[in-house]
Design an enzyme around this catalytic site. Structure first.
Site, PDB file in Angstrom:
ATOM      1  N   GLN A  98     -82.671 117.958  36.003  1.00 37.58           N
ATOM      2  CA  GLN A  98     -81.592 118.398  35.119  1.00 37.58           C
ATOM      3  C   GLN A  98     -81.527 119.912  34.967  1.00 37.58           C
ATOM      4  O   GLN A  98     -80.707 120.422  34.209  1.00 37.58           O
ATOM      5  CB  GLN A  98     -81.708 117.729  33.755  1.00 37.58           C
ATOM      6  CG  GLN A  98     -82.872 118.164  32.895  1.00 37.58           C
ATOM      7  CD  GLN A  98     -83.042 117.253  31.696  1.00 37.58           C
ATOM      8  OE1 GLN A  98     -83.389 116.074  31.822  1.00 37.58           O
ATOM      9  NE2 GLN A  98     -82.801 117.779  30.505  1.00 37.58           N
TER      10      GLN A  98
ATOM     11  N   LEU B 170     -92.367 120.378  21.199  1.00 36.58           N
ATOM     12  CA  LEU B 170     -91.697 119.654  20.122  1.00 36.58           C
ATOM     13  C   LEU B 170     -91.521 120.508  18.870  1.00 36.58           C
ATOM     14  O   LEU B 170     -92.353 121.350  18.544  1.00 36.58           O
ATOM     15  CB  LEU B 170     -92.494 118.395  19.773  1.00 36.58           C
ATOM     16  CG  LEU B 170     -92.759 117.428  20.933  1.00 36.58           C
ATOM     17  CD1 LEU B 170     -93.517 116.207  20.433  1.00 36.58           C
ATOM     18  CD2 LEU B 170     -91.468 117.011  21.617  1.00 36.58           C
ATOM     19  N   HIS B 171     -90.409 120.261  18.170  1.00 34.78           N
ATOM     20  CA  HIS B 171     -90.131 120.891  16.887  1.00 34.78           C
ATOM     21  C   HIS B 171     -89.802 119.794  15.874  1.00 34.78           C
ATOM     22  O   HIS B 171     -89.876 118.595  16.187  1.00 34.78           O
ATOM     23  CB  HIS B 171     -88.994 121.912  17.009  1.00 34.78           C
ATOM     24  CG  HIS B 171     -87.756 121.379  17.661  1.00 34.78           C
ATOM     25  ND1 HIS B 171     -86.951 120.428  17.073  1.00 34.78           N
ATOM     26  CD2 HIS B 171     -87.195 121.646  18.878  1.00 34.78           C
ATOM     27  CE1 HIS B 171     -85.938 120.145  17.871  1.00 34.78           C
ATOM     28  NE2 HIS B 171     -86.064 120.864  18.979  1.00 34.78           N
TER      29      HIS B 171
ATOM     30  N   GLY C 278     -81.122 112.992  19.483  1.00 41.76           N
ATOM     31  CA  GLY C 278     -80.568 113.887  18.482  1.00 41.76           C
ATOM     32  C   GLY C 278     -79.081 114.108  18.684  1.00 41.76           C
ATOM     33  O   GLY C 278     -78.607 114.232  19.815  1.00 41.76           O
ATOM     34  N   ASN C 279     -78.346 114.172  17.574  1.00 43.68           N
ATOM     35  CA  ASN C 279     -76.914 114.466  17.655  1.00 43.68           C
ATOM     36  C   ASN C 279     -76.632 115.906  18.068  1.00 43.68           C
ATOM     37  O   ASN C 279     -75.491 116.232  18.403  1.00 43.68           O
ATOM     38  CB  ASN C 279     -76.244 114.191  16.305  1.00 43.68           C
ATOM     39  CG  ASN C 279     -76.096 112.712  16.013  1.00 43.68           C
ATOM     40  OD1 ASN C 279     -76.050 111.891  16.925  1.00 43.68           O
ATOM     41  ND2 ASN C 279     -76.039 112.358  14.743  1.00 43.68           N
ATOM     42  N   LYS C 280     -77.633 116.773  18.040  1.00 49.06           N
ATOM     43  CA  LYS C 280     -77.415 118.158  18.468  1.00 49.06           C
ATOM     44  C   LYS C 280     -76.902 118.189  19.907  1.00 49.06           C
ATOM     45  O   LYS C 280     -76.024 118.971  20.244  1.00 49.06           O
ATOM     46  CB  LYS C 280     -78.696 118.980  18.362  1.00 49.06           C
ATOM     47  CG  LYS C 280     -78.501 120.444  18.783  1.00 49.06           C
ATOM     48  CD  LYS C 280     -79.795 121.223  18.732  1.00 49.06           C
ATOM     49  CE  LYS C 280     -80.651 120.985  19.944  1.00 49.06           C
ATOM     50  NZ  LYS C 280     -80.173 121.726  21.143  1.00 49.06           N
TER      51      LYS C 280
ATOM     52  N   HIS D 296     -87.531 116.825  16.875  1.00 51.12           N
ATOM     53  CA  HIS D 296     -88.172 115.732  17.618  1.00 51.12           C
ATOM     54  C   HIS D 296     -88.991 114.837  16.680  1.00 51.12           C
ATOM     55  O   HIS D 296     -88.965 113.604  16.798  1.00 51.12           O
ATOM     56  CB  HIS D 296     -89.119 116.288  18.686  1.00 51.12           C
ATOM     57  CG  HIS D 296     -88.459 117.100  19.746  1.00 51.12           C
ATOM     58  ND1 HIS D 296     -88.617 118.461  19.845  1.00 51.12           N
ATOM     59  CD2 HIS D 296     -87.639 116.752  20.768  1.00 51.12           C
ATOM     60  CE1 HIS D 296     -87.939 118.914  20.878  1.00 51.12           C
ATOM     61  NE2 HIS D 296     -87.327 117.902  21.452  1.00 51.12           N
TER      62      HIS D 296
ATOM     63  N   SER E 177     -85.947 123.784  21.230  1.00 44.76           N
ATOM     64  CA  SER E 177     -87.091 124.371  21.916  1.00 44.76           C
ATOM     65  C   SER E 177     -86.757 125.755  22.462  1.00 44.76           C
ATOM     66  O   SER E 177     -87.631 126.609  22.599  1.00 44.76           O
ATOM     67  CB  SER E 177     -87.546 123.447  23.051  1.00 44.76           C
ATOM     68  OG  SER E 177     -87.955 122.195  22.534  1.00 44.76           O
TER      69      SER E 177
ATOM     70  N   GLN F 239     -74.704 114.881  25.626  1.00 51.22           N
ATOM     71  CA  GLN F 239     -75.766 114.078  26.228  1.00 51.22           C
ATOM     72  C   GLN F 239     -75.812 112.688  25.610  1.00 51.22           C
ATOM     73  O   GLN F 239     -75.962 111.678  26.321  1.00 51.22           O
ATOM     74  CB  GLN F 239     -77.111 114.778  26.041  1.00 51.22           C
ATOM     75  CG  GLN F 239     -78.305 113.934  26.450  1.00 51.22           C
ATOM     76  CD  GLN F 239     -79.614 114.651  26.233  1.00 51.22           C
ATOM     77  OE1 GLN F 239     -80.024 115.447  27.053  1.00 51.22           O
ATOM     78  NE2 GLN F 239     -80.285 114.394  25.117  1.00 51.22           N
TER      79      GLN F 239
END
EC number: 6.3.2.1
Length: 281
Positions: free
Chosen positions: A61, A33-34, A149-151, A37, A188, A155
């Site tokens: 995945q 985690l960063h 996350g919108n990053k 997260h 990550s 997804q």
């Protein structure tokens, strides 16, 4: 914070909360985690009475020659960070718990169309793996709300579509990308970057920003894309894709489209970095 690798433990606790009329938020992760997260967890804690987090490095995945075995596992540090952020329940299943019959005999969830382009084209089967594990985790946890996350823009759209198409009673909330001071999106996989590569990495966001600025000024998509790719190559990247798409369908942008998103993926050393920018023309 309660930690368990067992489905029954998670369900029992969530049912107890729901029986008291309390709301439950869920943040699925692969660990390592960063701050991105942790921001999801903090936002979840603001929205709901309780926060459940999962840590599961999902083999479904990852494609061949991808970094499944190398993906960092940092459970002890992750657990401490989650406790500090307000998580109350941590689900840490093994692959055998999630896929007791093995991957070959597992029922799949596949979201057609948007799963097949961009990252889906570069990583065949990736979004089938994402949709399947997220659907399964939703069924285990039974949250009221889930945070992403919108990053990981594509997804997020895949998951929103799955939830809508399967009539899952879960609200999906996207949270803005958290960035390092340099502008690099937190990930990550940034841990794979050397010091020299990390210094070059912000060029990805700069290229996307320049594309959006050019499009707003009337420069053609073809021209801004060519210039952005050239700038990335000059910075040491190997571009995977750099596309301007309709913000909700991910179809190639038409001249009449107002809501746009630029999506980019590029290799820098051993790391495959992704980023995006949602904007109106």
């Amino acid at each position: 914070m309660i930690t368990s690798a067992h489905i029954d433990d998670i369900r029992t606790q969530v049912r107890a909360w729901h029986a008291k009329g309390e709301t439950v938020a869920f943040v699925p992760t692969m660990g390592n985690l960063h701050q991105g997260h942790i921001t999801l967890v903090k936002e979840a804690a603001k929205k709901c009475d309780h926060v459940v987090v999962s840590i599961f490095v999902n083999p479904m995945q990852f494609g061949q020659n991808e970094d499944l075995d190398a993906y960092p596992r940092t459970l002890e540090a992750d657990s401490q960070a989650l406790t500090a952020a307000g998580a109350e329940l941590l689900f840490t299943p093994t692959p055998t718990v999630i896929y007791p019959k093995g991957l070959a005999q597992q029922t799949y969830v596949e979201v057609p169309g948007i799963s097949d382009v961009l990252c889906g084209a570069s990583r065949p089967g990736h979004f089938r793996g994402v949709a399947t594990v997220v659907c399964k985790l939703f069924n285990i946890v039974q949250p009221d709300v889930a945070f992403f996350g919108n990053k990981d823009y594509q997804q997020l759209l895949v998951i929103r579509t799955m939830v809508e198409d399967l009539s899952l009673p879960i609200e999906i909330i996207g949270v803005d990308t958290i960035r390092e001071a340099s502008g690099l999106a937190m990930s990550s996989r940034n841990g794979y970057l050397t010091a020299e590569e990390k210094a070059a990495a912000p060029a990805l966001k700069k290229a996307i920003d320049a594309m959006a600025q050019g499009i707003k000024q009337g420069v053609s998509i073809e021209q801004v894309t060519a210039e952005a790719k050239a700038s990335l190559i000059a910075a040491g990247f190997t571009p995977d894709y750099l596309e301007v798409c309709h913000a909700t369908t991910l179809a190639n942008a038409e001249t009449t489209d107002q809501a746009l998103v630029i999506l980019a993926a590029a290799y820098l050393g051993k790391a495959r970095l992704i980023d995006n920018l949602r904007f109106d023309r």
